[in-house]
Design a protein around this motif. Structure first.
Motif, PDB file in Angstrom:
ATOM      1  N   HIS A 118      -2.718   2.645   1.337  1.00 10.02           N
ATOM      2  CA  HIS A 118      -2.437   3.823   2.167  1.00 10.02           C
ATOM      3  C   HIS A 118      -1.189   4.496   1.612  1.00 10.02           C
ATOM      4  O   HIS A 118      -0.096   3.938   1.662  1.00 10.02           O
ATOM      5  CB  HIS A 118      -2.216   3.375   3.625  1.00 10.02           C
ATOM      6  CG  HIS A 118      -1.817   4.474   4.546  1.00 10.02           C
ATOM      7  ND1 HIS A 118      -2.609   5.567   4.775  1.00 10.02           N
ATOM      8  CD2 HIS A 118      -0.718   4.637   5.318  1.00 10.02           C
ATOM      9  CE1 HIS A 118      -2.008   6.367   5.648  1.00 10.02           C
ATOM     10  NE2 HIS A 118      -0.854   5.815   5.986  1.00 10.02           N
ATOM     11  N   LEU A 159      -5.346   6.558   4.101  1.00 12.77           N
ATOM     12  CA  LEU A 159      -6.535   5.819   4.515  1.00 12.77           C
ATOM     13  C   LEU A 159      -6.789   6.084   5.993  1.00 12.77           C
ATOM     14  O   LEU A 159      -5.843   6.263   6.764  1.00 12.77           O
ATOM     15  CB  LEU A 159      -6.346   4.314   4.290  1.00 12.77           C
ATOM     16  CG  LEU A 159      -6.210   3.859   2.840  1.00 12.77           C
ATOM     17  CD1 LEU A 159      -5.943   2.358   2.788  1.00 12.77           C
ATOM     18  CD2 LEU A 159      -7.445   4.218   2.032  1.00 12.77           C
ATOM     19  N   ASN A 208     -13.348  -2.745   5.497  1.00 14.28           N
ATOM     20  CA  ASN A 208     -12.446  -2.202   6.511  1.00 14.28           C
ATOM     21  C   ASN A 208     -13.213  -1.641   7.700  1.00 14.28           C
ATOM     22  O   ASN A 208     -13.088  -0.468   8.059  1.00 14.28           O
ATOM     23  CB  ASN A 208     -11.513  -1.150   5.914  1.00 14.28           C
ATOM     24  CG  ASN A 208     -10.421  -0.753   6.885  1.00 14.28           C
ATOM     25  OD1 ASN A 208      -9.945  -1.574   7.658  1.00 14.28           O
ATOM     26  ND2 ASN A 208     -10.044   0.506   6.867  1.00 14.28           N
ATOM     27  N   ILE A 244      -6.782  -1.023  -2.780  1.00 16.66           N
ATOM     28  CA  ILE A 244      -6.867   0.147  -1.914  1.00 16.66           C
ATOM     29  C   ILE A 244      -5.589   0.189  -1.084  1.00 16.66           C
ATOM     30  O   ILE A 244      -5.291  -0.757  -0.337  1.00 16.66           O
ATOM     31  CB  ILE A 244      -8.098   0.071  -0.984  1.00 16.66           C
ATOM     32  CG1 ILE A 244      -9.376  -0.256  -1.758  1.00 16.66           C
ATOM     33  CG2 ILE A 244      -8.229   1.343  -0.160  1.00 16.66           C
ATOM     34  CD1 ILE A 244      -9.791   0.774  -2.760  1.00 16.66           C
ATOM     35  N   GLY A 283      -5.932  -0.397   6.750  1.00 11.07           N
ATOM     36  CA  GLY A 283      -7.081  -0.260   5.861  1.00 11.07           C
ATOM     37  C   GLY A 283      -6.824  -0.733   4.446  1.00 11.07           C
ATOM     38  O   GLY A 283      -7.727  -0.726   3.618  1.00 11.07           O
ATOM     39  N   GLU A 284      -5.597  -1.159   4.160  1.00 11.49           N
ATOM     40  CA  GLU A 284      -5.286  -1.629   2.822  1.00 11.49           C
ATOM     41  C   GLU A 284      -6.002  -2.937   2.542  1.00 11.49           C
ATOM     42  O   GLU A 284      -6.089  -3.814   3.409  1.00 11.49           O
ATOM     43  CB  GLU A 284      -3.781  -1.815   2.655  1.00 11.49           C
ATOM     44  CG  GLU A 284      -3.029  -0.506   2.678  1.00 11.49           C
ATOM     45  CD  GLU A 284      -1.550  -0.667   2.383  1.00 11.49           C
ATOM     46  OE1 GLU A 284      -1.067  -1.814   2.302  1.00 11.49           O
ATOM     47  OE2 GLU A 284      -0.878   0.377   2.236  1.00 11.49           O
TER      48      GLU A 284
END
Length: 174
Positions: A15, A23, A145, A13, A29-30
């Protein structure tokens, strides 16, 4: 699909606001989300049987796509509401509604079904599943997250007895 890594299996995941995938918590949030063998099979089946193929306007191949573009938040919400209605799978309506007259049988009105659930309910269920299966709140926090305090306050609905029993199982000589 370079966000799906198979060895070890995980979803990366990232950004990427410049390419349409920001994100909420930006680069904070990665994360890498580990996948089970079953998760990988589901993703591979989806890619082989249901993924429309193609690229977005940035030349990337999104995992979640509509007919020809990256799936938007509302598309994902509507799909979750639709897919969680019992009548979508041919089951009887638990609310004694006639499918021919029910307002919740269309894609845009599926959220009106009392049995449909929101994407957040799925998130909440996943968090509870992880906590019930002895994943620490710290690890859950990293995985989804979300802050440690947020998970404790809003997601961890285990009773005091359940929590102490989990602690007992991890303590030596108990």
């Amino acid at each position: 699909m370079d966000d799906l890594v198979e060895n070890p299996p995980m979803l990366k995941i990232r950004h990427r606001p410049d390419t349409g995938t920001p994100l909420k918590n930006k680069s904070h949030g990665e994360r890498n989300v580990p996948l089970s063998k079953e998760d990988v099979e589901v993703v591979q089946d989806y890619l082989e049987m249901n993924h429309p193929g193609g690229t977005d306007k940035h030349g990337r191949e999104p995992l979640l796509m509509g007919r020809s573009v990256r799936a938007q938040k509302t598309t994902i919400q509507r799909n979750v509401y639709t897919l969680t209605r019992p009548c979508h799978y041919g089951q009887e309506c638990p609310h004694d509604r006639n499918p021919d007259e029910c307002e919740a049988t269309t894609y845009n009105t599926a959220s009106k079904c009392p049995s449909s659930v929101s994407p957040h309910s799925i998130r909440k269920g996943r968090i509870m599943y992880l906590l019930d299966n002895d994943v620490s709140i710290e690890d859950v926090s990293d995985l989804v997250n979300s802050g440690y305090d947020t998970i404790k306050q809003y997601y961890d609905k285990r009773s005091k007895t359940e929590k102490s029993e989990k602690i007992r199982q991890t303590m030596p000589d108990c």
